[in-house]
Design an enzyme around this catalytic site. Structure first.
Site, PDB file in Angstrom:
ATOM      1  N   VAL A 154      -4.053   5.770  -5.093  1.00 41.59           N
ATOM      2  CA  VAL A 154      -5.358   5.183  -5.412  1.00 41.59           C
ATOM      3  C   VAL A 154      -5.218   3.775  -6.009  1.00 41.59           C
ATOM      4  CG1 VAL A 154      -5.535   6.266  -7.706  1.00 41.59           C
ATOM      5  CG2 VAL A 154      -7.617   5.628  -6.488  1.00 41.59           C
ATOM      6  N   SER A 158      -2.961   1.231  -5.538  1.00 44.93           N
ATOM      7  CA  SER A 158      -2.746   0.127  -4.595  1.00 44.93           C
ATOM      8  C   SER A 158      -3.944  -0.026  -3.649  1.00 44.93           C
ATOM      9  CB  SER A 158      -1.438   0.315  -3.817  1.00 44.93           C
ATOM     10  OG  SER A 158      -1.449   1.511  -3.067  1.00 44.93           O
ATOM     11  N   MET A 218       5.846   0.671   2.548  1.00 48.12           N
ATOM     12  CA  MET A 218       7.309   0.699   2.529  1.00 48.12           C
ATOM     13  C   MET A 218       7.811   2.105   2.731  1.00 48.12           C
ATOM     14  SD  MET A 218       8.378  -1.590  -0.729  1.00 48.12           S
ATOM     15  CE  MET A 218       6.792  -1.559  -1.520  1.00 48.12           C
ATOM     16  N   CYS A 238      13.882  -0.270  -8.543  1.00 45.03           N
ATOM     17  CA  CYS A 238      13.127  -0.351  -7.300  1.00 45.03           C
ATOM     18  C   CYS A 238      12.224  -1.581  -7.321  1.00 45.03           C
ATOM     19  CB  CYS A 238      12.310   0.927  -7.135  1.00 45.03           C
ATOM     20  SG  CYS A 238      11.391   0.966  -5.610  1.00 45.03           S
ATOM     21  N   LEU A 247       0.861  -1.195   0.000  1.00 46.67           N
ATOM     22  CA  LEU A 247       0.000   0.000   0.000  1.00 46.67           C
ATOM     23  C   LEU A 247       0.889   1.234   0.000  1.00 46.67           C
ATOM     24  CD1 LEU A 247      -2.898  -0.647   2.575  1.00 46.67           C
ATOM     25  CD2 LEU A 247      -3.058  -0.600   0.087  1.00 46.67           C
ATOM     26  N   GLY A 288      -0.126  -2.130  -7.220  1.00 47.64           N
ATOM     27  CA  GLY A 288      -1.093  -1.402  -8.037  1.00 47.64           C
ATOM     28  C   GLY A 288      -0.565  -1.053  -9.409  1.00 47.64           C
ATOM     29  N   CYS A 291      10.524   6.979  -7.425  1.00 46.68           N
ATOM     30  CA  CYS A 291       9.564   6.159  -6.697  1.00 46.68           C
ATOM     31  C   CYS A 291       9.800   6.221  -5.202  1.00 46.68           C
ATOM     32  CB  CYS A 291       9.635   4.709  -7.185  1.00 46.68           C
ATOM     33  SG  CYS A 291      11.103   3.839  -6.653  1.00 46.68           S
TER      34      CYS A 291
END
Length: 395
Positions: A12, A14, A33, A100, A8, A124, A200
């Protein structure tokens, strides 16, 4: 009941992924994370990860699923950030998002999920996975997402069969507007949230400032090369082998300052990348200047006028043997073999017709149309129809 750990992120995509898995009857656990601690390089005083982890928590509460935060910033520093600095120092342009996924989300994170007894990890991403049987063994396919506009398969181009086997992509069949609609119906706090931009991990970050922490500024010259320069008369002699021809087509042009004129100064060649046009601060040109080459050894930047400058285009690129990666290992080429594919050299680039040529020392990708700003350190990914079958680092 199968257990899935969802990454999560506080976005939106995930959030809806977690909800859909719940609807499909999985036992869902949410994990956020945390990859970054250093607020000195984030823009303004926003603290993106704090806001994001709060949103992730609210979504988990709304769905009634267990939630925890894992701090991966140490692994992140080591596997992503240090790697990025060393690549920029060499004058290459790394892709932190692809790394990543390979090194953090589907490796470190996946191991944490498995230690929580998970059968799968879900994200997601806008892509799809399917399974086929080859000689009685399951083989996993990574497919483009249904939303042409948002397909993110490229970011997963370095995943392996082992990683794909344990991955789920619940929103791959949906478009972004459909995902937002589900979030709104469920009254998830992330329904209207803007898509995150930037790397990210850091939220909104200014790359030059970020790099300046490690790479010292040093003055150098900006040279402009004329589009009619003799350096662009690529003569392919008669009777060359295909490999020799590809070597010529993929070769980086060796510019020197005598070939052009000085048009300005810069603060360090390692802050710039091929194809870039912003941040040069050279005024008074008829067309915009584009970077056609950087040389970190001599600290020189070479530029050309307009996006059609011949210095921006090449017909082929090379991937070193150790950097050739097949998701579909059963399709890997042997020495001397070729394959017609569709390929892209950056996210969101429309797919281009290309041919893979595997040789002893690596693979050449030759394109039907010359490609603009092929950038060392970025990934080329190749597809058969809508399946991403392999990728490699552009050398």
């Amino acid at each position: 009941m199968k257990r899935v750990v969802v990454g999560l992120s506080g976005g939106v995509d995930s959030s809806v992924a977690a909800y859909l898995l719940q609807q499909q009857g999985y036992e869902v656990i949410g994990l956020f994370m945390k990859n970054w601690h250093d607020d000195s390089v984030t823009i303004s005083n926003e603290c993106p990860w704090l806001e994001d982890s709060n949103d992730a928590l609210l979504v988990a509460e709304k769905l009634g699923i267990p939630f925890q935060t894992v701090d991966l910033s140490e692994q992140y520093q080591e596997k992503i950030v240090d790697y990025m600095f060393s690549e920029y120092e060499k004058g290459r342009t790394p892709n932190p998002d692809v790394l990543c996924n390979r090194e953090i989300k589907f490796d470190v994170f996946m191991k944490i999920a498995m230690s929580l007894g998970a059968d799968y990890v879900a994200t997601g991403h806008y892509c799809k996975k399917s399974e086929i049987q080859i000689e009685g063994e399951p083989v996993y396919q990574l497919l483009a997402g249904a939303d042409n506009n948002k397909d993110q398969s490229y970011f997963l181009c370095q995943l392996s069969q082992e990683q794909l086997a344990k991955s789920l992509f619940p929103i791959g069949e949906l478009t972004k507007p459909e995902v937002r609609e589900i979030a709104a119906q469920m009254e998830l706090v992330t329904a209207e949230k803007k898509d995150s931009q930037g790397l990210c991990f850091i939220g909104k970050v200014r790359l030059p400032e970020f790099l300046q922490q490690k790479l010292q500024p040093k003055d150098g010259l900006i040279i402009q090369i004329d589009k009619n320069s003799p350096v662009y008369n690529l003569d392919i002699p008669q009777g060359m082998s295909i490999e020799e021809e590809l070597v010529l087509e993929a070769k980086k042009i060796d510019y020197n300052p005598e070939m052009g004129k000085v048009v300005g100064k810069h603060q360090g060649a390692h802050y710039f990348t091929t194809g870039q046009r912003k941040g040069l601060n050279v005024g008074g040109t008829t067309d915009p200047l584009f970077i056609i080459s950087t040389n970190v050894t001599t600290n020189t930047i070479y530029t050309g006028l307009s996006s059609q400058h011949p210095g921006l285009f090449k017909k082929a690129l090379f991937v070193e043997k150790s950097e050739v990666h097949w998701i579909r290992t059963d399709l890997a080429l042997a020495n001397g073999e070729t394959m017609d594919v569709m390929a892209r050299i950056r996210y969101r680039q429309p797919l281009q017709k290309a041919t893979l040529h595997q040789f002893e020392n690596g693979m050449y990708v030759s394109f039907e149309e010359p490609q603009s700003a092929i950038t060392e350190g970025q990934f080329v990914a190749w597809y058969l129809a809508d399946e991403l079958v392999g990728s490699g680092v552009i050398s």
